[in-house]
Design a protein around this motif. Structure first.
Motif, PDB file in Angstrom:
ATOM      1  N   VAL A 131       0.874  -1.180   0.000  1.00  0.00           N
ATOM      2  CA  VAL A 131       0.000   0.000   0.000  1.00  0.00           C
ATOM      3  C   VAL A 131       0.907   1.224   0.000  1.00  0.00           C
ATOM      4  O   VAL A 131       2.011   1.180   0.544  1.00  0.00           O
ATOM      5  N   ALA A 132       0.426   2.285  -0.619  1.00  0.00           N
ATOM      6  CA  ALA A 132       1.206   3.528  -0.665  1.00  0.00           C
ATOM      7  C   ALA A 132       0.350   4.657  -0.085  1.00  0.00           C
ATOM      8  O   ALA A 132      -0.381   5.336  -0.817  1.00  0.00           O
ATOM      9  N   PRO A 133       0.415   4.846   1.235  1.00  0.00           N
ATOM     10  CA  PRO A 133      -0.408   5.909   1.834  1.00  0.00           C
ATOM     11  C   PRO A 133       0.113   7.308   1.493  1.00  0.00           C
ATOM     12  O   PRO A 133       1.311   7.523   1.325  1.00  0.00           O
ATOM     13  N   GLY A 134      -0.840   8.233   1.413  1.00  0.00           N
ATOM     14  CA  GLY A 134      -0.480   9.658   1.412  1.00  0.00           C
ATOM     15  C   GLY A 134      -0.319  10.085   2.867  1.00  0.00           C
ATOM     16  O   GLY A 134      -0.105   9.245   3.749  1.00  0.00           O
ATOM     17  N   THR A 135      -0.472  11.381   3.120  1.00  0.00           N
ATOM     18  CA  THR A 135      -0.265  11.906   4.481  1.00  0.00           C
ATOM     19  C   THR A 135      -1.292  11.353   5.466  1.00  0.00           C
ATOM     20  O   THR A 135      -2.506  11.421   5.229  1.00  0.00           O
ATOM     21  N   VAL A 136      -0.782  10.814   6.586  1.00  0.00           N
ATOM     22  CA  VAL A 136      -1.644  10.319   7.668  1.00  0.00           C
ATOM     23  C   VAL A 136      -1.162  10.995   8.946  1.00  0.00           C
ATOM     24  O   VAL A 136       0.042  10.989   9.228  1.00  0.00           O
ATOM     25  N   LYS A 137      -2.076  11.557   9.730  1.00  0.00           N
ATOM     26  CA  LYS A 137      -1.660  12.260  10.956  1.00  0.00           C
ATOM     27  C   LYS A 137      -1.276  11.240  12.031  1.00  0.00           C
ATOM     28  O   LYS A 137      -2.129  10.603  12.635  1.00  0.00           O
ATOM     29  N   THR A 138       0.036  11.065  12.206  1.00  0.00           N
ATOM     30  CA  THR A 138       0.551  10.133  13.225  1.00  0.00           C
ATOM     31  C   THR A 138       1.773  10.794  13.867  1.00  0.00           C
ATOM     32  O   THR A 138       2.174  11.894  13.465  1.00  0.00           O
ATOM     33  N   ALA A 139       2.410  10.054  14.789  1.00  0.00           N
ATOM     34  CA  ALA A 139       3.620  10.571  15.449  1.00  0.00           C
ATOM     35  C   ALA A 139       4.713  10.898  14.430  1.00  0.00           C
ATOM     36  O   ALA A 139       5.594  11.723  14.700  1.00  0.00           O
ATOM     37  N   ALA A 140       4.641  10.258  13.255  1.00  0.00           N
ATOM     38  CA  ALA A 140       5.651  10.480  12.225  1.00  0.00           C
ATOM     39  C   ALA A 140       5.717  11.955  11.800  1.00  0.00           C
ATOM     40  O   ALA A 140       6.732  12.404  11.269  1.00  0.00           O
ATOM     41  N   TRP A 141       4.625  12.709  12.040  1.00  0.00           N
ATOM     42  CA  TRP A 141       4.581  14.114  11.611  1.00  0.00           C
ATOM     43  C   TRP A 141       4.968  15.082  12.723  1.00  0.00           C
ATOM     44  O   TRP A 141       5.018  16.299  12.495  1.00  0.00           O
ATOM     45  N   GLU A 142       5.216  14.578  13.932  1.00  0.00           N
ATOM     46  CA  GLU A 142       5.445  15.480  15.078  1.00  0.00           C
ATOM     47  C   GLU A 142       6.565  16.479  14.844  1.00  0.00           C
ATOM     48  O   GLU A 142       6.429  17.674  15.112  1.00  0.00           O
ATOM     49  N   GLN A 143       7.688  15.966  14.302  1.00  0.00           N
ATOM     50  CA  GLN A 143       8.848  16.849  14.080  1.00  0.00           C
ATOM     51  C   GLN A 143       8.513  17.961  13.081  1.00  0.00           C
ATOM     52  O   GLN A 143       8.834  19.128  13.298  1.00  0.00           O
ATOM     53  N   LYS A 144       7.820  17.587  11.987  1.00  0.00           N
ATOM     54  CA  LYS A 144       7.464  18.589  10.970  1.00  0.00           C
ATOM     55  C   LYS A 144       6.454  19.596  11.532  1.00  0.00           C
ATOM     56  O   LYS A 144       6.507  20.785  11.219  1.00  0.00           O
ATOM     57  N   ILE A 145       5.525  19.107  12.389  1.00  0.00           N
ATOM     58  CA  ILE A 145       4.527  20.013  12.983  1.00  0.00           C
ATOM     59  C   ILE A 145       5.214  21.017  13.920  1.00  0.00           C
ATOM     60  O   ILE A 145       4.819  22.182  13.992  1.00  0.00           O
ATOM     61  N   GLN A 146       6.272  20.565  14.586  1.00  0.00           N
ATOM     62  CA  GLN A 146       7.017  21.488  15.460  1.00  0.00           C
ATOM     63  C   GLN A 146       7.654  22.606  14.646  1.00  0.00           C
ATOM     64  O   GLN A 146       7.682  23.766  15.053  1.00  0.00           O
ATOM     65  N   ILE A 191      -6.478  14.822   4.216  1.00  0.00           N
ATOM     66  CA  ILE A 191      -5.453  13.790   4.302  1.00  0.00           C
ATOM     67  C   ILE A 191      -6.102  12.431   4.610  1.00  0.00           C
ATOM     68  O   ILE A 191      -7.321  12.334   4.745  1.00  0.00           O
ATOM     69  N   VAL A 192      -5.250  11.416   4.703  1.00  0.00           N
ATOM     70  CA  VAL A 192      -5.727  10.026   4.753  1.00  0.00           C
ATOM     71  C   VAL A 192      -6.025   9.600   6.196  1.00  0.00           C
ATOM     72  O   VAL A 192      -5.308   9.973   7.124  1.00  0.00           O
ATOM     73  N   GLU A 193      -7.081   8.810   6.362  1.00  0.00           N
ATOM     74  CA  GLU A 193      -7.437   8.280   7.685  1.00  0.00           C
ATOM     75  C   GLU A 193      -6.610   7.014   7.980  1.00  0.00           C
ATOM     76  O   GLU A 193      -6.461   6.153   7.109  1.00  0.00           O
ATOM     77  N   VAL A 194      -6.148   6.904   9.211  1.00  0.00           N
ATOM     78  CA  VAL A 194      -5.418   5.695   9.644  1.00  0.00           C
ATOM     79  C   VAL A 194      -6.245   4.443   9.332  1.00  0.00           C
ATOM     80  O   VAL A 194      -5.734   3.446   8.821  1.00  0.00           O
ATOM     81  N   SER A 195      -7.537   4.508   9.629  1.00  0.00           N
ATOM     82  CA  SER A 195      -8.387   3.316   9.461  1.00  0.00           C
ATOM     83  C   SER A 195      -8.471   2.882   7.993  1.00  0.00           C
ATOM     84  O   SER A 195      -8.650   1.696   7.708  1.00  0.00           O
ATOM     85  N   HIS A 196      -8.348   3.840   7.060  1.00  0.00           N
ATOM     86  CA  HIS A 196      -8.421   3.481   5.638  1.00  0.00           C
ATOM     87  C   HIS A 196      -7.147   2.766   5.177  1.00  0.00           C
ATOM     88  O   HIS A 196      -7.191   1.895   4.301  1.00  0.00           O
ATOM     89  N   VAL A 197      -6.002   3.143   5.748  1.00  0.00           N
ATOM     90  CA  VAL A 197      -4.768   2.401   5.432  1.00  0.00           C
ATOM     91  C   VAL A 197      -4.916   0.975   5.961  1.00  0.00           C
ATOM     92  O   VAL A 197      -4.658  -0.003   5.252  1.00  0.00           O
ATOM     93  N   ALA A 198      -5.374   0.868   7.213  1.00  0.00           N
ATOM     94  CA  ALA A 198      -5.498  -0.455   7.846  1.00  0.00           C
ATOM     95  C   ALA A 198      -6.509  -1.333   7.114  1.00  0.00           C
ATOM     96  O   ALA A 198      -6.261  -2.534   6.902  1.00  0.00           O
ATOM     97  N   SER A 199      -7.645  -0.760   6.701  1.00  0.00           N
ATOM     98  CA  SER A 199      -8.652  -1.602   6.036  1.00  0.00           C
ATOM     99  C   SER A 199      -8.162  -2.054   4.659  1.00  0.00           C
ATOM    100  O   SER A 199      -8.518  -3.142   4.201  1.00  0.00           O
ATOM    101  N   THR A 200      -7.309  -1.254   4.016  1.00  0.00           N
ATOM    102  CA  THR A 200      -6.749  -1.669   2.722  1.00  0.00           C
ATOM    103  C   THR A 200      -5.749  -2.801   2.929  1.00  0.00           C
ATOM    104  O   THR A 200      -5.717  -3.773   2.166  1.00  0.00           O
ATOM    105  N   VAL A 201      -4.940  -2.693   3.985  1.00  0.00           N
ATOM    106  CA  VAL A 201      -3.999  -3.777   4.313  1.00  0.00           C
ATOM    107  C   VAL A 201      -4.797  -5.058   4.621  1.00  0.00           C
ATOM    108  O   VAL A 201      -4.477  -6.143   4.116  1.00  0.00           O
TER     109      VAL A 201
END
Ligand SMILES: NC(=O)c1ccc[n+]([C@@H]2O[C@H](COP(=O)([O-])OP(=O)(O)OC[C@H]3O[C@@H](n4cnc5c(N)ncnc54)[C@H](O)[C@@H]3O)[C@@H](O)[C@H]2O)c1
Length: 263
Positions: free
Chosen positions: A181-196, A214-224
């Motif tokens: 799967v190739a997700p677009g932007t998902v709001k997770t801890a991975a973005w914390e540094q950029k948000i700072q 942006i993309v929902e976490v649940s949509h990445v998971a349901s595709t997986v």
């Protein structure tokens, strides 16, 4: 025989949602993560939301370490047969080539590409032995298919998409499917540094998305979960974007090129 799912980066936002969804179709889900504290919290959360059915097995492991991954596979083999391997752990720090060092380049390739090879290699015998539709799902990124910054991460994710095809072609004869799967932007801890650095970054990126969000976490998971399921039993070697249309194109670009206000 217990059929297991193994999810690397299982303590992260996307990993834990994938684990929660795969719990419905597997006897147990192994949550693999290097962050012991986060793993403990996530494990407790998943267990309590599933009514304490003991469906989740926490495993601390640095998946960039070949010996640790082999040890992990040995421990997991005592619990059952792996039906689904989700190579989900990943991260990036260096935004541009200019900011990159040899060490940061190697570290990002190690985590985002080499570790998935290590995990596949370590679990391949178990997957081969699984009679119930074994498959691998690799969590790549839109960055593996287009240029959105973070060059080492993007090169690794492009490599991961190709590894997906290699596994599909070579292991198809064992009944093993492999997709990404190739997700677009998902709001997770991975973005914390950029948000700072830029607190508005997640709002600003929305304009480039056809769906303006942006993309929902649940949509990445349901595709997986779909790719790992029997419903996708004839799908292998593909990379499915879960990106609110980002890779299809961007409204501001279409507006400029077409000289039309309708984008
Ligand atoms: N968040 C996004 O915008 C986005 C977009 C596209 C793709 N992705 C991909 O989704 C996947 C999950 O990312 P996320 O957003 O949930 O991030 P996250 O930071 O919430 O989760 C990643 C998890 O991986 C673990 N991890 C890191 N290094 C590890 C190692 N060496 N060994 C074992 N575990 C390790 C971390 O501890 C963390 O729990 C990653 O592969 C990421 O590249 C994320």
């Amino acid at each position: 025989m217990a059929y297991l799912a193994v999810v690397t980066g299982g303590a992260g936002a996307i990993g834990q949602e994938i684990a929660a969804q795969l719990a419905a179709t597997h006897d147990a889900v192994v949550l693999v993560d290097v962050d012991a504290e986060k793993l403990k919290t996530t494990h407790a959360k998943l267990e309590s939301s599933s009514g304490g059915q003991q469906k989740f097995i926490p495993e601390i492991c640095n998946i960039t370490d070949p010996t640790a991954v082999k040890d992990l596979a040995r421990r997991v083999s005592e619990r059952g047969t792996v039906r689904t391997l989700v190579n989900n752990a990943g991260a990036t720090n260096a935004g541009s080539l200019h900011e990159m060092t040899v060490e940061s380049w190697k570290a990002e390739i190690d985590l985002n590409l080499n570790a998935s090879f290590l995990c596949f290699q370590a679990f391949s015998e178990s997957l081969k032995a699984c009679p119930a539709s074994p498959s691998v799902v690799n969590v790549a990124s839109a960055n593996g298919l287009g240029m959105f910054g973070n060059p080492a991460y993007s090169a690794a994710k492009a490599g991961l998409i190709h590894l997906t095809r290699s596994i599909a072609v070579e292991y198809g004869r064992f009944g093993i499917r492999c997709n990404a799967v190739a997700p677009g932007t998902v709001k997770t801890a991975a973005w914390e540094q950029k948000i700072q650095t830029n607190p508005k970054v997640l709002d600003e990126v929305k304009q480039w998305y056809p769906m303006q969000r942006i993309v929902e976490v649940s949509h990445v998971a349901s595709t997986v979960a779909f790719l790992a399921s029997e419903q996708a039993g004839s799908i292998t070697g593909v990379c499915l974007p879960v990106d609110c249309g980002l890779l299809a194109g961007s409204p501001p670009l279409a507006r400029a090129f077409a000289v039309s206000e309708y984008y």
